[in-house]
Design a protein around this motif. Sequence first.
Motif, short mmCIF file in Angstrom:
data_model
loop_
_atom_site.label_atom_id
_atom_site.label_comp_id
_atom_site.label_asym_id
_atom_site.label_seq_id
_atom_site.Cartn_x
_atom_site.Cartn_y
_atom_site.Cartn_z
N VAL A 1 153.52 13.05 44.09
CA VAL A 1 152.76 12.21 43.15
C VAL A 1 153.41 10.84 43.06
O VAL A 1 152.71 9.81 43.12
N ILE A 2 154.72 10.79 42.97
CA ILE A 2 155.43 9.50 42.90
C ILE A 2 155.19 8.70 44.16
O ILE A 2 154.91 7.49 44.09
N ASP A 3 155.27 9.33 45.33
CA ASP A 3 155.03 8.63 46.59
C ASP A 3 153.60 8.09 46.67
O ASP A 3 153.38 6.97 47.15
N LYS B 1 140.20 7.30 41.39
CA LYS B 1 139.94 6.14 40.53
C LYS B 1 140.76 4.91 40.90
O LYS B 1 140.48 3.81 40.44
N ARG B 2 141.82 5.11 41.69
CA ARG B 2 142.75 4.02 42.03
C ARG B 2 143.34 3.38 40.80
O ARG B 2 143.60 2.18 40.73
N SER B 3 143.52 4.18 39.78
CA SER B 3 144.21 3.74 38.56
C SER B 3 144.86 4.97 37.96
O SER B 3 144.48 6.10 38.24
N PHE B 4 145.86 4.73 37.14
CA PHE B 4 146.47 5.86 36.48
C PHE B 4 146.72 5.54 35.03
O PHE B 4 147.15 4.47 34.67
N ASP B 5 146.35 6.51 34.20
CA ASP B 5 146.59 6.40 32.77
C ASP B 5 147.95 7.00 32.49
O ASP B 5 148.49 7.72 33.32
N ASN C 1 142.91 12.52 40.47
CA ASN C 1 142.27 11.47 39.67
C ASN C 1 142.79 10.09 40.04
O ASN C 1 142.02 9.13 40.07
N ILE C 2 144.08 9.99 40.32
CA ILE C 2 144.65 8.70 40.74
C ILE C 2 144.01 8.26 42.05
O ILE C 2 143.60 7.10 42.19
N VAL C 3 143.91 9.16 43.00
CA VAL C 3 143.34 8.82 44.30
C VAL C 3 141.88 8.43 44.18
O VAL C 3 141.43 7.46 44.79
N ILE D 1 151.65 7.26 44.10
CA ILE D 1 151.57 6.14 43.17
C ILE D 1 152.20 4.90 43.79
O ILE D 1 151.63 3.80 43.74
N LYS D 2 153.37 5.05 44.39
CA LYS D 2 154.04 3.91 45.03
C LYS D 2 153.18 3.33 46.14
O LYS D 2 153.07 2.11 46.28
N GLY D 3 152.55 4.20 46.93
CA GLY D 3 151.72 3.73 48.04
C GLY D 3 150.45 3.02 47.59
O GLY D 3 150.11 1.95 48.09
N ILE D 4 149.75 3.59 46.64
CA ILE D 4 148.49 3.01 46.18
C ILE D 4 148.72 1.71 45.44
O ILE D 4 148.00 0.73 45.62
N PHE D 5 149.74 1.69 44.58
CA PHE D 5 149.95 0.53 43.71
C PHE D 5 151.06 -0.39 44.20
O PHE D 5 151.43 -1.33 43.50
N GLU D 6 151.56 -0.13 45.42
CA GLU D 6 152.59 -0.97 46.05
C GLU D 6 153.76 -1.22 45.12
O GLU D 6 154.20 -2.35 44.94
N LYS D 7 154.27 -0.15 44.55
CA LYS D 7 155.43 -0.23 43.66
C LYS D 7 156.66 0.25 44.41
O LYS D 7 156.61 1.21 45.15
#
Length: 62
Positions: free
Chosen positions: A16-18, A55-59, A51-53, A20-26
């Motif tokens: 999940v962390i990977d 919606k391309r956003s995360f709450d 849901n992240i994948v 998030i890092k990939g989608i949001f370039e963090k």
Amino acid sequence: MSIDTTDRHQARVELVIDIIKGIFEKETIPEAFKEKLNTMSYDDLGIYVMNIVKKRSFDEVL
């Protein structure tokens, strides 16, 4: 419901962390956020990452 093991759960948290890092370039994810992910069940982590994948956003993790 899936059978949860510590290693499997940790692997999913890291995935999940990977993602998030990939989608949001963090480069880094705050420790408080990682701790919240660690409190989620294996199945909830799967739902959350889907849901992240989609919606391309995360709450904030509930």
